[in-house]
Design a protein around this motif. Structure first.
Motif, PDB file in Angstrom:
ATOM      1  N   ARG A 125       0.809  -1.220   0.000  1.00  0.00           N
ATOM      2  CA  ARG A 125       0.000   0.000   0.000  1.00  0.00           C
ATOM      3  C   ARG A 125       0.849   1.280   0.000  1.00  0.00           C
ATOM      4  O   ARG A 125       0.304   2.380   0.057  1.00  0.00           O
ATOM      5  N   ASP A 126       2.140   1.127  -0.058  1.00  0.00           N
ATOM      6  CA  ASP A 126       3.019   2.300  -0.018  1.00  0.00           C
ATOM      7  C   ASP A 126       3.324   2.820  -1.421  1.00  0.00           C
ATOM      8  O   ASP A 126       3.559   2.034  -2.352  1.00  0.00           O
ATOM      9  N   PRO A 127       3.339   4.131  -1.590  1.00  0.00           N
ATOM     10  CA  PRO A 127       3.860   4.683  -2.847  1.00  0.00           C
ATOM     11  C   PRO A 127       5.368   4.438  -2.913  1.00  0.00           C
ATOM     12  O   PRO A 127       6.037   4.312  -1.881  1.00  0.00           O
ATOM     13  N   PHE A 128       5.891   4.345  -4.115  1.00  0.00           N
ATOM     14  CA  PHE A 128       7.328   4.091  -4.290  1.00  0.00           C
ATOM     15  C   PHE A 128       8.038   5.356  -4.795  1.00  0.00           C
ATOM     16  O   PHE A 128       7.486   6.138  -5.576  1.00  0.00           O
ATOM     17  N   VAL A 129       9.257   5.527  -4.307  1.00  0.00           N
ATOM     18  CA  VAL A 129      10.194   6.501  -4.868  1.00  0.00           C
ATOM     19  C   VAL A 129      11.222   5.685  -5.641  1.00  0.00           C
ATOM     20  O   VAL A 129      11.859   4.782  -5.083  1.00  0.00           O
ATOM     21  N   TYR A 130      11.384   5.981  -6.927  1.00  0.00           N
ATOM     22  CA  TYR A 130      12.113   5.060  -7.785  1.00  0.00           C
ATOM     23  C   TYR A 130      12.834   5.841  -8.873  1.00  0.00           C
ATOM     24  O   TYR A 130      12.551   7.013  -9.125  1.00  0.00           O
ATOM     25  N   TYR A 131      13.785   5.181  -9.524  1.00  0.00           N
ATOM     26  CA  TYR A 131      14.494   5.831 -10.636  1.00  0.00           C
ATOM     27  C   TYR A 131      13.722   5.613 -11.935  1.00  0.00           C
ATOM     28  O   TYR A 131      12.867   4.726 -12.033  1.00  0.00           O
ATOM     29  N   PRO A 132      13.992   6.395 -12.961  1.00  0.00           N
ATOM     30  CA  PRO A 132      13.206   6.319 -14.196  1.00  0.00           C
ATOM     31  C   PRO A 132      13.519   5.069 -15.014  1.00  0.00           C
ATOM     32  O   PRO A 132      14.603   4.494 -14.919  1.00  0.00           O
TER      33      PRO A 132
END
Length: 307
Positions: A199-206
């Motif tokens: 349920r968590d949003p992700f911070v990610y590379y492109p």
């Protein structure tokens, strides 16, 4: 093999210069012959031959002494310079042939610098101090593109996609970790199940970093029946870690990011079957330049020592 410098005088050879310098420095044919491991009569003959080629008397000799003429003094300086330059050129060619000199254009994925890559670069600088190392930090996909375009000579990448014309060698692997804000409900555990991130949003590379590098960590989520929502993108892991620490989401990252994780972030091992990220050395197929081969061999040695 002696070289014929026809532009300076037909028949002039390096040995003539060596013989002349020895006689000019010793000012004695006997001592010069001994220094050259040569009999005196052939030495005298070759000096006369040199003077005939030059067209001037270089040495004034009699039964008791040998001295330089004005032409000999001028020629001695130039003969020494020529021999020195030839020695330097031979040494340089030898270093290039051994991969110790030249320009190596090396691309690398940013996260690779958090592994043994700095040690590899330090060792290479020590092993080849005359080599010029041109470093270019980028995504794996851009390093691969640079190699294919001929803009780079070699690359250190992460989880590269197969590319025709390139040879890829895995140097070492490392596991992935969950990157969580310190206040996350799962942050207090010894490890974390990927399903806890559903349920968590992700911070990610492109995705432009490279298809395999992008999809491989996300496949861990797919194995648990979900695909995360990428809420924020960033190009550098340090930025991703800071954004996670600020509460903008969670991430999955190579374990090496622990080295730069701030106190606001927790990096935990992932529970279940282990998936590993690969740091790879990549070059064009058929690459034969000694400079690239030497770097590739050292990369393999350093990687092996790190296991």
């Amino acid at each position: 093999m002696d070289q014929d410098f026809s532009g300076l005088g037909r028949g002039l050879e390096l040995r003539h210069l060596r013989y002349f310098v020895a006689v000019a420095e010793e000012l004695h044919f006997g001592r010069a012959a001994a220094r050259l491991n040569l009999a005196q009569p052939p030495l005298s003959q070759q000096i006369r031959r040199l003077e005939a080629i030059v067209g001037a008397e270089l040495l004034r000799r009699n039964s008791r002494s040998v001295e330089l003429t004005a032409a000999g003094e001028a020629f001695l300086e130039r003969a020494r310079r020529t021999l020195r330059h030839v020695q330097e050129d031979v040494a340089e060619a030898r270093r290039v042939g051994q991969g110790a000199q030249g320009v190596l254009r090396l691309g690398f994925a940013g996260s690779a610098i958090l592994t043994v890559v700095p040690e590899l670069l330090r060792r290479y600088r020590g092993a080849a101090p005359l080599a010029q190392l041109q470093l270019s930090e980028s995504f794996t996909a851009q390093v691969v593109a640079g190699l294919l375009a001929g803009d780079l000579d070699a690359g250190l990448v992460r989880d590269a996609d197969p590319a025709p014309g390139l040879s890829v060698r895995t140097l070492f692997t490392e596991p992935y970790v969950a990157v969580l804000p310190a206040h996350h409900p799962a942050a207090d555990g010894a490890d974390v199940d990927v399903s806890a991130l559903r349920r968590d949003p992700f911070v990610y590379y492109p995705r432009s970093a490279g298809a395999r590098a992008y999809e491989q960590p996300l496949s861990l989520c797919a194995a648990h029946g979900f695909r995360p929502v990428i809420a924020q993108e960033a190009s550098q892991w340090l930025t991703i870690l800071r954004l996670v620490g600020a509460g903008l989401g969670v991430s999955i990252a190579p374990a090496c990011v622990r080295q730069v994780a701030p106190d606001s972030v927790v990096c935990l091992p992932l529970r279940g079957p282990e998936l590993r990220s690969e740091i790879q050395f990549v070059q064009r197929e058929g690459e034969a330049r000694p400079l690239v081969r030497a770097f590739a061999e050292l990369a393999g040695e350093v990687a092996q020592e790190s296991v």
